[in-house]
Design a protein around this motif. Structure first.
Motif, PDB file in Angstrom:
ATOM      1  N   LEU A   1       0.810  -1.216   0.000  1.00  0.00           N
ATOM      2  CA  LEU A   1       0.000   0.000   0.000  1.00  0.00           C
ATOM      3  C   LEU A   1       0.845   1.270   0.000  1.00  0.00           C
ATOM      4  CD1 LEU A   1      -2.921  -0.843   2.416  1.00  0.00           C
ATOM      5  CD2 LEU A   1      -2.866  -0.934  -0.068  1.00  0.00           C
ATOM      6  N   ILE A   2       2.139   1.108  -0.210  1.00  0.00           N
ATOM      7  CA  ILE A   2       3.024   2.253  -0.047  1.00  0.00           C
ATOM      8  C   ILE A   2       2.584   3.440  -0.900  1.00  0.00           C
ATOM      9  CG2 ILE A   2       4.732   1.559  -1.795  1.00  0.00           C
ATOM     10  CD1 ILE A   2       5.517   2.986   1.638  1.00  0.00           C
ATOM     11  N   GLY A   3       2.037   3.131  -2.083  1.00  0.00           N
ATOM     12  CA  GLY A   3       1.573   4.205  -2.961  1.00  0.00           C
ATOM     13  C   GLY A   3       0.512   5.053  -2.282  1.00  0.00           C
ATOM     14  N   MET A   4      -0.374   4.377  -1.526  1.00  0.00           N
ATOM     15  CA  MET A   4      -1.430   5.092  -0.835  1.00  0.00           C
ATOM     16  C   MET A   4      -0.855   5.977   0.269  1.00  0.00           C
ATOM     17  SD  MET A   4      -4.811   3.372   0.702  1.00  0.00           S
ATOM     18  CE  MET A   4      -4.597   3.362   2.446  1.00  0.00           C
ATOM     19  N   TRP A   5       0.112   5.421   1.018  1.00  0.00           N
ATOM     20  CA  TRP A   5       0.711   6.225   2.094  1.00  0.00           C
ATOM     21  C   TRP A   5       1.373   7.472   1.528  1.00  0.00           C
ATOM     22  CZ3 TRP A   5      -2.167   4.167   5.124  1.00  0.00           C
ATOM     23  CH2 TRP A   5      -2.149   2.846   5.523  1.00  0.00           C
ATOM     24  N   VAL A   6       1.992   7.304   0.339  1.00  0.00           N
ATOM     25  CA  VAL A   6       2.636   8.466  -0.267  1.00  0.00           C
ATOM     26  C   VAL A   6       1.606   9.555  -0.518  1.00  0.00           C
ATOM     27  CG1 VAL A   6       3.848   9.284  -2.307  1.00  0.00           C
ATOM     28  CG2 VAL A   6       4.518   7.125  -1.263  1.00  0.00           C
ATOM     29  N   GLN A   7       0.407   9.145  -0.961  1.00  0.00           N
ATOM     30  CA  GLN A   7      -0.650  10.132  -1.184  1.00  0.00           C
ATOM     31  C   GLN A   7      -1.018  10.839   0.121  1.00  0.00           C
ATOM     32  OE1 GLN A   7      -1.636  11.088  -4.161  1.00  0.00           O
ATOM     33  NE2 GLN A   7      -0.075   9.600  -4.811  1.00  0.00           N
ATOM     34  N   PHE A   8      -1.114  10.075   1.194  1.00  0.00           N
ATOM     35  CA  PHE A   8      -1.436  10.663   2.495  1.00  0.00           C
ATOM     36  C   PHE A   8      -0.398  11.712   2.886  1.00  0.00           C
ATOM     37  CE2 PHE A   8      -4.239   7.011   3.479  1.00  0.00           C
ATOM     38  CZ  PHE A   8      -5.310   7.743   3.947  1.00  0.00           C
ATOM     39  N   LEU A   9       0.859  11.365   2.576  1.00  0.00           N
ATOM     40  CA  LEU A   9       1.948  12.265   2.930  1.00  0.00           C
ATOM     41  C   LEU A   9       1.810  13.618   2.274  1.00  0.00           C
ATOM     42  CD1 LEU A   9       5.143  10.094   2.752  1.00  0.00           C
ATOM     43  CD2 LEU A   9       4.442  11.578   4.595  1.00  0.00           C
ATOM     44  N   LYS A  10       1.147  13.620   1.130  1.00  0.00           N
ATOM     45  CA  LYS A  10       1.089  14.866   0.368  1.00  0.00           C
ATOM     46  C   LYS A  10      -0.034  15.786   0.825  1.00  0.00           C
ATOM     47  CE  LYS A  10       3.295  13.134  -3.811  1.00  0.00           C
ATOM     48  NZ  LYS A  10       3.010  12.395  -5.052  1.00  0.00           N
ATOM     49  N   ILE A  11      -0.886  15.298   1.723  1.00  0.00           N
ATOM     50  CA  ILE A  11      -1.967  16.170   2.203  1.00  0.00           C
ATOM     51  C   ILE A  11      -1.347  17.354   2.934  1.00  0.00           C
ATOM     52  CG2 ILE A  11      -4.005  16.356   3.667  1.00  0.00           C
ATOM     53  CD1 ILE A  11      -4.379  13.391   3.407  1.00  0.00           C
ATOM     54  N   PRO A  12      -1.680  18.573   2.517  1.00  0.00           N
ATOM     55  CA  PRO A  12      -1.074  19.725   3.194  1.00  0.00           C
ATOM     56  C   PRO A  12      -1.635  19.881   4.611  1.00  0.00           C
ATOM     57  CG  PRO A  12      -2.430  20.418   1.320  1.00  0.00           C
ATOM     58  CD  PRO A  12      -2.533  18.949   1.402  1.00  0.00           C
ATOM     59  N   TYR A  13      -0.799  20.416   5.467  1.00  0.00           N
ATOM     60  CA  TYR A  13      -1.173  20.520   6.880  1.00  0.00           C
ATOM     61  C   TYR A  13      -2.365  21.444   7.072  1.00  0.00           C
ATOM     62  CZ  TYR A  13      -0.355  20.220  11.870  1.00  0.00           C
ATOM     63  OH  TYR A  13      -0.490  19.964  13.207  1.00  0.00           O
ATOM     64  N   ARG A  14      -2.493  22.458   6.200  1.00  0.00           N
ATOM     65  CA  ARG A  14      -3.587  23.414   6.393  1.00  0.00           C
ATOM     66  C   ARG A  14      -4.944  22.734   6.249  1.00  0.00           C
ATOM     67  NH1 ARG A  14      -1.865  24.512   1.144  1.00  0.00           N
ATOM     68  NH2 ARG A  14      -3.491  23.979  -0.352  1.00  0.00           N
ATOM     69  N   ILE A  15      -5.003  21.633   5.499  1.00  0.00           N
ATOM     70  CA  ILE A  15      -6.264  20.903   5.376  1.00  0.00           C
ATOM     71  C   ILE A  15      -6.412  19.939   6.537  1.00  0.00           C
ATOM     72  CG2 ILE A  15      -7.550  19.282   3.944  1.00  0.00           C
ATOM     73  CD1 ILE A  15      -6.316  20.442   1.549  1.00  0.00           C
ATOM     74  N   LEU A  16      -5.277  19.427   6.954  1.00  0.00           N
ATOM     75  CA  LEU A  16      -5.266  18.366   7.951  1.00  0.00           C
ATOM     76  C   LEU A  16      -5.683  18.840   9.330  1.00  0.00           C
ATOM     77  CD1 LEU A  16      -4.450  15.570   7.306  1.00  0.00           C
ATOM     78  CD2 LEU A  16      -2.177  16.047   8.177  1.00  0.00           C
ATOM     79  N   PHE A  17      -5.119  19.996   9.745  1.00  0.00           N
ATOM     80  CA  PHE A  17      -5.234  20.287  11.174  1.00  0.00           C
ATOM     81  C   PHE A  17      -6.643  20.621  11.655  1.00  0.00           C
ATOM     82  CE2 PHE A  17      -4.584  24.692   9.908  1.00  0.00           C
ATOM     83  CZ  PHE A  17      -5.327  25.382  10.843  1.00  0.00           C
TER      84      PHE A  17
END
Lengths: 504, 153
Positions: A379-395
């Motif tokens: 699933l590494i490809g999926m985790w890479v996508q998660f990594l790209k989520i910007p913090y401003r959306i995340l927090f």
């Protein structure tokens, strides 16, 4: 003894392999990895955030899921370390050094694979060790009286601060702040509501989940937002192939085994030493290497060793928790809290009274580790996508999740206010060099410590020498004292400083 | 011993410890102390409170005369106020205001998002719709927690 272990593990696997428990184990590992991969949330905040989800489950699946979240989060941390040079938690700081370099050379895949395999190996060894040494340690713990328990907790708390980074006085202070906060509420002996000032919610005590959410969750968000935008563009290494070469595997075997050994030793010691374990492993590998100059430029040993070490330490840190009921770090303190909420008093009696829970949890750790290998690599490809989520959306989402989680504990907004208060407190305390982790530990141990102190003094008719005349208790206090003395030694001070830098 | 030459971090931490220790030791006087044999509810907190005050005093004294100490990081007022304000607002809306979880969640995310350095309306609006829905799914339907979802429900 060994046939007994086999029977126990069989019992454990029957429990852990039930459909329901497998599902929660998977869910825990998955959620743990997801949140562990997301930037800016450490493992303690992750667990605090996800705790409320487990409250409505029966005890066994709840604890299986929590354990899954814990090692899922640490796995996720190493993934970010290798791919983007951001350690998800302090124990993967070392992995960054060579892991990220491997990524830059286009070998991120093999680095991830070796890290996963090393961790899996360490996890297997850790699980077997818990099964082997759990029962005899619990036997020993049954000999413990109130005095021994009290001294054990003193030792645990002292060890936790001595081996951590930062100022010793401040850390001890934070422990005491935690102990004091922990005893707010109705005193079990006299029925008097202490420090509650007529607030009915406070007479039940301050919920540790709100404290952890506030100090770790809100605190982390506020300080992340404080560090302004410039560092926030992330470059993710490409993953081409996962397969390490035969050579990679050959060089990784030695470090993995040595790392596992080191990790196990550090894990059992009180004080949650995944960071120290991974650092020592890295130093050891560098010393043993024929060509130490390769380190820092993508040496696979520098990934295999530390990753195995921190996973082994994470696994074996469950030993003191499950056998003695003593948490060794912030994460284990949250586990104690979760067990208490489930109506289980952590301690040696868990093994005899609830063997299905104890062995089921151990078996599920092994299964969880296996799941993580299966889950993480493809699933590494999926985790890479998660990594790209910007913090401003995340927090804002994290914020909401924490608030709803806090509210759901008692279905009361009071816990939400508490979390906000402790977020404020934790933010300023951290600014002044007072860390949250020792406080959480003290917070959970506060009531237990007071109870055992009172009991010990009652039995000894008020003679405090009881803590020194009972051999086990005396030994524990002596070790605690020796640890405190060690801090004064100049060589040791240097080590602490190095760790402190790594923590930043 | 000029007042300006001090380690601000140590000084502040010390004052905090003195305050907290004093608070617990002071209010402990309202509860029975008991004896060493039968400790009353005040015994443990009072002893700990006093120890904490001593640690605080040591920190304060040690902080004087240190000239090369690093200053504590500046307070980031915007995230601090937005994040904690959003949290308190959530509590008020879901509690005394009976606005329900959906409205409380949306307001919280909006106010919280202003704490960031890079606010974008479109993204935050999408988040304000998606996240509350996800949370209702997990907590209300998935875990069956008895939340009030809307003001009228």
């Amino acid at each position: 003894m060994f046939s007994g272990v086999f029977d126990h593990l069989m019992l454990g696997f029957t429990v852990a392999l039930s459909m329901q428990n497998l599902l929660y184990c998977f869910l825990g590992c998955f959620l743990g990895t997801v949140i562990g991969v997301l930037p800016g949330i450490g493992p303690v905040a992750t667990i605090a955030m996800l705790l409320p989800i487990t409250f409505n489950l029966p005890p066994i699946p709840a604890l299986i899921m929590l354990a899954g979240i814990y090692y899922g989060a640490s796995y996720g941390g190493s993934t970010t370390a290798i791919l983007v040079n951001l350690p998800g938690e302090s124990s993967s700081v070392v992995t960054c050094i060579d892991g990220y370099q491997m990524g830059r050379q286009g070998r991120a895949g093999p680095a991830l694979a070796i890290a996963a395999m090393g961790s899996f190996f360490a996890g297997c060894v850790g699980t077997i060790l818990i099964a082997l040494f759990g029962p005899p340690l619990a036997e020993l713990a049954f000999e413990f009286g109130a005095a021994e328990y009290f001294s054990m907790m003193v030792l645990g708390l002292v060890a936790a601060v001595v081996l951590a980074s930062g100022s010793l006085i401040k850390a001890i202070g934070m422990i005491i702040v935690g102990l004091l906060g922990g005893i707010v509420g109705t005193d079990v002996n006299s029925g008097i509501a202490r420090y509650s000032f007529g607030v009915s919610e406070l007479s039940d005590g301050i919920g540790f989940v709100s404290v952890a959410m506030g100090m770790f969750g809100f605190g982390e968000i506020i300080s992340n937002l404080g560090q302004t935008a410039e560092t926030k563009s992330i470059e993710v290494s490409q993953v081409h192939t996962l397969m390490p070469t035969i050579d990679d595997i050959k060089t990784a075997i030695g470090p993995t085994v040595r790392g596992t050994l080191l990790g196990t030793i550090f894990g059992i010691l009180p004080g949650s030493h995944t960071v120290i374990a991974s650092f020592s492993s890295y130093t050891l590998e560098k010393k043993l290497a024929k060509d130490p100059s390769r380190f820092g430029k993508g040496a696979i040993e520098g990934v295999a060793g530390p990753e195995s070490a921190n996973n082994a330490a994470a696994q074996t840190s469950f030993i003191p928790l499950l056998t003695l009921g003593i948490p060794t770090g912030a994460v284990m303190a949250l586990m104690v809290g979760a067990m208490t909420i489930q109506g289980i008093a952590p301690g040696p009696q868990v093994m005899t009274q609830k063997p299905d829970l104890f062995w089921g949890m151990i078996a599920s750790m092994w299964i969880g580790n296996l799941m993580l290998v299966i889950l993480n690599l493809p699933l590494i490809g999926m985790w890479v996508q998660f990594l790209k989520i910007p913090y401003r959306i995340l927090f804002p989402s994290i914020l909401l999740f924490i608030a709803i989680g806090a509210y759901s504990i008692n279905n009361s907004e009071f816990d939400v206010y508490l979390a906000a208060f402790f977020g404020f407190f934790g933010y300023y305390a951290a600014k002044w060099g007072c860390e949250a982790a020792p406080m959480i530990l003290g917070f959970v141990l506060g009531p237990l410590m007071e109870e055992n102190l009172r009991r010990a003094m009652l039995i000894s008719r008020g003679d405090p020498s009881v803590f020194f005349t009972r051999p086990i208790s005396c030994g524990q206090l002596l070790v605690a004292f020796a640890l405190l003395l060690m801090v004064v030694l100049p060589q040791f001070q240097k080590k602490r400083e190095i760790l402190a830098e790594a923590d930043d | 011993m000029a007042f300006h030459n001090r380690d601000r971090k140590d000084f502040n931490a010390g004052v905090m410890y003195i305050g907290i220790g004093g608070f617990f030791a002071g209010f402990g006087l309202n509860y029975p102390m008991g004896t060493a044999v039968r400790m009353g509810p005040a015994y443990f907190p009072t002893v700990l409170g006093v120890i904490l005050m001593v640690l605080g005093i040591i920190l304060v004294f040690r902080s004087f005369g240190v000239t090369d100490a690093e200053l504590p990081a500046k307070t980031h007022w915007r995230p601090l106020i937005c994040i904690l304000g959003a949290c308190v607002l959530f509590g008020v809306l879901i509690g005394p205001a009976h606005a329900g979880m959906v409205a409380a969640s949306m307001v919280m995310m909006l106010v919280g998002a202003f704490g960031g350095w890079d606010f974008r309306w479109k993204e935050q609006l999408i988040g304000m719709i998606v996240m509350p829905a996800v949370c209702v799914g997990i907590f209300y339907y998935g875990l069956g927690l008895p939340f009030q979802l809307f003001p009228w429900s």
